[in-house]
Design an enzyme around this catalytic site. Structure first.
Site, PDB file in Angstrom:
ATOM      1  N   TRP B 158       0.847  -1.192   0.000  1.00  0.00           N
ATOM      2  CA  TRP B 158       0.000   0.000   0.000  1.00  0.00           C
ATOM      3  C   TRP B 158       0.882   1.242   0.000  1.00  0.00           C
ATOM      4  CZ3 TRP B 158      -0.715  -4.155   3.317  1.00  0.00           C
ATOM      5  CH2 TRP B 158      -1.870  -4.914   3.102  1.00  0.00           C
ATOM      6  N   ALA B 315     -12.787 -11.245   6.967  1.00  0.00           N
ATOM      7  CA  ALA B 315     -12.782  -9.905   6.396  1.00  0.00           C
ATOM      8  C   ALA B 315     -12.559 -10.038   4.901  1.00  0.00           C
ATOM      9  CB  ALA B 315     -11.683  -9.058   7.020  1.00  0.00           C
TER      10      ALA B 315
END
Ligand SMILES: [Zn+2]
Lengths: 800, 347
Positions: B158, B315
């Site tokens: 990221w 998730a």
């Protein structure tokens, strides 16, 4: 990570075809990003450059004559600067399938004249052959390549280019991949040999290793190889390195790289004789210490960075790159080989700070095993003995202050079932774990004690082991079910609900939704906000913007709507109406910004006529207002508009918008100066609404009002008031009557016969009483009261 | 004084006037004028009061008969006028049914909004509730609490836009790179069972090309409860994928790595182009990746104060742009935020 399959097959038998193997690996989490195959190299053969002429019409081009075997020669046109007589090259005949060197797209080679000379085929670059990105020069083959042989016979190998995940440093090696292939296909891994004869003197006593900072260097292995002869490495090694994407340099450096690719352990070779007192010191750098690296770059270090030094100076930035002064050269006689283990996060921080990323640092930063250095060192020494004529010293120097415990994890069947939703057989669990190199001991009645192999630094808890079982078994083979259990209590989302209702209402009003970037530049904000405001409350700035264009977190959307409007003008007067729903970011002291939910809209152009052509009135203030009121109507709210002055808006055509006494927004025609800054060239009306300010006024529930069974009396009323009396004020006074059920304006007029400075306003009023029908007299009486009130408050007169 | 003569005269006049009435409005005027409450016939009958009972009866009967005749004549005339009117439309005032009506303005929602709503609707149907969080976040929520500490190589997954704000020699504020930080915020505030989705904008320090944008929209999902397993995750995602892309899609899973889940996986659907055989679009894998997912790492549950032996969870996270590109066949992600109306109006 590039893995040539021929090389890989040295460690494991490849029993599947490459595509199927790639699928299995990818499914198991070892993603093959690309399969680079020898390609469809039909019509491409090994050629030899036998003659090189100048191109008559272009200085940069040459005309090589290529011997393509069988006594045939071809003259081609070539633009590569590195072509020379005697080279073996890849010759493509007309009809060969190649990759276009510029576009990267597949293409078929056609007959062509280049600057007036016909090219009978082509000499290829790496990129054109689909082997890599290099396109500056042609690919030069080994001198042993037989002229006329199909290129596939010489270079033919399939290469897997892996997209690996950062948790698996062990996979950045041929052996790591081989272990995965073995586990997935039921094969065995063949470890490379690390046996060699120790003909030299003992390593101990000839060099010393001191680790000053064991927290950053848990292990350092040093091996010594004497009497090396520096020269090129063997062809097979060069070819493998090239296929894996590394450039061959000399036998010693190539061996360190080769073993790094083979085992995953980065190595570094020092020139033993250039290390002062043959003493290796692993220590933190002094703040400000300077260092020149092998690539010629110069750096100033901080005391967070780990160095390899000798008795006098630094010789390498640990785990990143060696120093210029101690590297192996043609004159090197004795090599000190480093195989060490460093702290991953520290290497990463250093490499980022110095902006030097190497094959070594990308491996170290992920956290390598402490067991790896002696294995890799032995393998490299063996190859140096075999391919650099060296004599290996007896033993190695192995300093290991930070021993890690062997990993053991307990996995219960209960946990397996809890996580996977199924119970695999103990036999299958043992089979999978054993194939991956884990030790799996069944402890009746319900658990495995799992020994983690040294290279799997990523496995530390039961769920890590469970993932191993799941991924080798294949996630698609595991059961599937739907969520059961209690559905959590509803947590209301009034902010989101309001946003979505406003969004629908704006689209309902005929406006097109847009979404623009949250970041902008200062110039854009300056175009629409007063300088003082930007100075007092400067927007948040991104410290590493992608471009100056996206540097500041916006505090308004005005510029975005106007920019989008400008970019969509097509030279006609068509009505364009746009809206956007987004946050603005208002900075707060030492805290995250206030993210205020806003709705912005713009309208510009002419209203369409019966045929949809833009021939009507130019859309201005009222066009924007009807759209905004459409939103309030959808929300069952009434807004008050009060004339106001606002920067970026045109005075006299701007209002503040109030709901329930709170200021919730602005509406108006955009100031002509601002319009000009965006190069729009026509009138624009805009509104902006703060949804967070509106939120307290949202009423969720509508209360039913009974419809009156008694008829209303409809009447018109025309009055004359001063020109600057707002109609809204008159409406307010009329509405104050409790017999007025409804009132609306239907005409505004000034000019003859109305006196100068006055205007006439006409209202349609509907009178209604609760519980009865109004008589004419009652209506007349109420009308009289209203007129009287208007006279008193506004100096209004009934229009004759 | 009314008489037979009066009645005859009235009848003659009425029929003459009726003949002259050529449209509905004139007919109505005629009806009110002769037959209405204040009409001439009523006026005539009112005059009867001065007559003898016998006369009254005679004239009254004649007047009532006249009323019936006039009403009949009116009805007939009315019918004729309506017929003539229809005739007139057909002949001279017919509509060209192929011409358009006057335009009504049509606004549309951005394709990302539309896709987002479909995603939210699908997951809401499975009991997931929306929970939103801030776009500008602390490093603590965006990375550290998700098991991505400083100097962790997973941070490379990221690339981050950092806010120019320093505290204690560090930059703790950033443009969130995913909507995952809101998982942590919600778990800090609520107790299981949890079933949420977090939609919102995210930002990456990433050069743009046909498949990469620096601003993107994500939906993150989180379910935590007793007895949630990987099987439930697979079932939830498979159902979601079929709702979004069609019931006949093949849905597959492969192992993947995200620091905050263990085991981790990627959910994929069979390639639109080759339907699984392998082609350029799917990089010869036969599959198209749609989202990343996994079982919530026990450390994250423990940090939220949940007992990781008792509770498990899953998730998942997806890029809305990617879903929209796949659904609409959009070939370049940069279309979405360039806001060309010729693009936007297609959706
Ligand atoms: Zn495909």
């Amino acid at each position: 990570m590039r893995v040539p399959l021929r090389w890989l097959s040295e460690y494991v038998d490849l029993v599947l075809d490459p595509e199927e193997l790639a699928r299995r690996l990818t499914t198991a989490g070892v993603e093959v990003g690309e399969i680079i195959s020898a390609g469809d190299w039909q019509n491409i053969v090994v050629g030899e450059v036998v003659k090189l002429d100048k191109h008559p019409n272009a200085d940069r081009l040459t005309l090589p004559t290529v011997d393509i075997g069988g006594g045939e020669q071809r003259q081609v046109v070539c633009g590569a600067p590195n072509i020379a007589v005697g080279q073996k090259i890849a010759y493509a005949a007309v009809g060969a399938r190649l990759i276009d060197g510029h576009s990267g797209e597949p293409t078929v080679l056609r007959k062509a004249k280049i600057r007036g000379v016909e090219s009978q085929g082509m000499v290829c670059s790496e990129k054109e052959l689909g082997l890599g990105e290099a396109h500056e020069g042609i690919l030069v083959l080994s001198p042993e390549a037989p002229t006329g042989a199909p290129l596939a016979d010489v270079l033919g190998d399939t290469v897997f280019d892996f997209d690996l995940t950062p948790n698996r440093p062990d996979l950045f090696s041929m052996l790591g991949i081989a272990r995965e292939v073995a586990a997935l296909t039921g094969q065995k891994v063949r470890d490379p040999s690390i046996q060699y004869e120790e003909k030299g003197a003992a390593a101990k006593g000839r060099a010393k290793v001191s680790i000053a900072d064991p927290d950053l260097c848990p292990r350092y292995v040093g091996a010594i190889i004497d009497d090396v002869k520096i020269g090129p490495s063997p062809d097979w090694m060069q070819e493998r390195l090239t296929a894996a994407g590394l450039r061959p340099i000399n036998n010693i450096v190539d061996i360190t790289n080769y073993v790094m690719l083979e085992t995953g352990q980065p190595l570094h070779a020092f020139d033993y004789d250039r290390l002062a007192k043959h003493h290796i010191i692993v220590r933190r750098a002094e703040a400000g210490e300077k260092m020149e690296l092998i690539d010629g770059s110069k750096h100033t270090l901080t005391n967070e960075m780990l160095l390899i030094a000798d008795a006098e100076r630094s010789v390498a930035v640990a785990g990143v790159m060696g120093g210029f002064d101690s590297e192996v050269t043609k004159e090197t006689k004795t090599v000190l080989l480093e195989a060490a283990n460093f702290n991953g996060p520290n290497i990463r921080r250093t490499s980022q700070a110095l902006k030097v990323r190497t094959d070594a640092s990308t491996r170290f930063e992920k956290g390598l095993s402490q067991h790896l250095p002696p294995i890799a060192a032995a393998r490299a020494v063996k190859l140096m003995v075999e391919h650099a004529g060296g004599r290996a010293a007896k033993g190695v120097i192995d300093v290991h202050p930070g021993k890690a415990k062997e990993g053991r994890v307990t996995v219960t069947m209960e946990r397996l079932v809890r996580v996977l939703g199924m119970e695999p057989s103990t036999a299958r669990v043992r089979e999978i774990l054993t194939a991956l190199g884990f030790g799996a001991r069944w402890m009746p009645p319900d658990r495995f004690v799992v020994r983690v192999p040294y290279w799997r630094t990523d496995v530390s808890i039961a769920d890590d082991v469970i993932e191993e079982i799941a991924r080798i078994e294949g996630y698609d083979q595991l059961p599937t079910s739907q969520l059961r259990g209690e559905i959590p209590e509803l947590v209301p989302q009034p902010r989101r609900d309001l946003r979505e209702r406003v969004r629908d209402a704006l689209a309902d009003a005929g406006m097109q939704e847009i979404i623009t970037y949250s970041l902008t530049d200062l110039e854009s904000l300056q175009k629409v906000l007063p300088k003082e405001e930007l100075a007092v409350a400067p927007p948040l700035r991104v410290s590493n913007p992608l471009s100056r264009q996206w540097e500041y977190a916006r505090t308004t959307l005005r510029h975005a709507l106007l920019d989008t409007l400008a970019s969509n003008l097509r030279g006609d007067q068509s009505l364009i109406s746009l809206f956007e729903m987004a946050c603005v970011y208002l900075p707060r002291e030492d805290d995250l910004p206030d993210e205020v939910e806003m709705a912005f809209g713009v309208v510009s152009g002419r209203e369409p006529d019966r045929w949809g052509r833009p021939t009507g009135e130019p859309a201005g203030f009222y066009a924007a207002k009807s759209r905004l009121d459409h939103v309030f109507s959808a929300l069952r709210m009434t807004a008050d508009y009060r004339e106001a002055k606002e920067s970026a808006y045109l005075p006299g055509r701007t209002a503040e918008v109030f709901v329930g006494g709170d200021r919730v927004g602005l509406i108006g025609e955009v100031h002509p100066q601002v319009v000009e800054r965006f190069d729009i060239g026509r009138e624009v009306a805009m509104f902006e609404v703060n949804l967070d300010a509106l939120l307290p006024h949202v009423s969720e529930i509508v209360h039913f009002q009974p419809v009156s069974p008694y008829p209303a009396v409809e009447e018109d009323l025309a009055i004359v008031v001063g020109e600057d009396v707002p109609a809204g004020r008159v409406l307010e006074l009329i509405r104050a009557s409790n017999l007025v059920a409804n009132v609306s304006v239907f005409d505004v007029y000034s000019g003859d016969p109305i006196a100068a400075g006055k205007k006439s306003l006409a209202f349609a009023i509907s009178y209604q009483a609760e519980g009865k029908t109004l008589s004419d007299a009652e209506v007349a009486k109420e009308r009289g009261r209203i007129v009287e009130r208007l006279q008193r408050e506004l100096d209004a007169e009934l229009r004759a | 004084m009314a008489s037979d003569t009066d009645i005859q005269q009235l009848e003659a006049a009425a029929l003459k006037d009726l003949d002259a009435a050529s449209d509905i409005a004139a007919l109505e005027e005629w009806r009110v004028g002769y037959l209405g409450r204040k009409g001439r016939l009523t006026g005539l009958l009112r005059g009867l009061s001065s007559l003898s009972i016998e006369e009254r009866r005679t004239v009254g009967r004649a007047a009532n008969e006249l009323k019936e005749r006039l009403e009949e004549a009116h009805e007939a005339r009315r019918h004729a006028v309506e017929e003539a009117r229809v005739e007139q439309v057909i002949v001279g005032e017919r509509r060209d049914v192929t011409l358009p009506g006057p335009p009504l303005p049509r606004g549309r929602l951005h394709p990302i909004t539309q896709t987002m709503r479909d995603i939210v609707a699908s997951l809401s149907g499975m009991g997931f509730q929306v929970a939103e969080g801030p776009e500008i976040e602390w490093d603590r929520y965006n990375f550290e609490a998700l098991r991505i500490p400083q100097d962790h190589p997973a941070r490379d997954m990221w690339d981050t836009l950092w806010i120019d704000y320093e505290k204690d020699g560090r930059r703790p504020m950033l443009m969130r790179t995913h909507t995952s930080p809101n998982q942590i915020r919600v778990m800090e505030q609520r107790e299981p069972p949890i079933r949420i989705i977090v939609p919102g904008k995210c930002y990456r320090f990433e050069a743009t090309d046909a498949t990469h944008e620096w601003m993107l929209t994500q939906v993150e999902g989180l379910a935590v409860d007793e007895g949630i397993s990987l099987a439930d995750l697979k079932g939830t995602l498979a159902e979601f994928a079929r709702q979004m892309f069609g019931r006949d899609r093949k849905v597959g899973f492969r192992c993947d790595y995200f620091p905050f889940v263990e085991p981790g996986m990627e959910c994929r659907i069979d390639c639109f182009i080759c339907r699984g055989d392998g082609c350029r679009t799917c990089h010869h894998s036969g599959w198209i990746e749609i989202l990343g997912a996994g079982m919530v790492h026990p450390e994250i549950l423990a940090n939220a104060g949940y007992d990781p032996e008792r509770y498990t969870g899953f998730a998942f996270g997806m890029g809305v742009e990617r879903i929209a590109m796949l659904r609409y066949g959009v070939d370049d992600i940069r279309h979405f935020y360039s806001n060309d109306l010729r693009f936007l109006r297609q959706f």
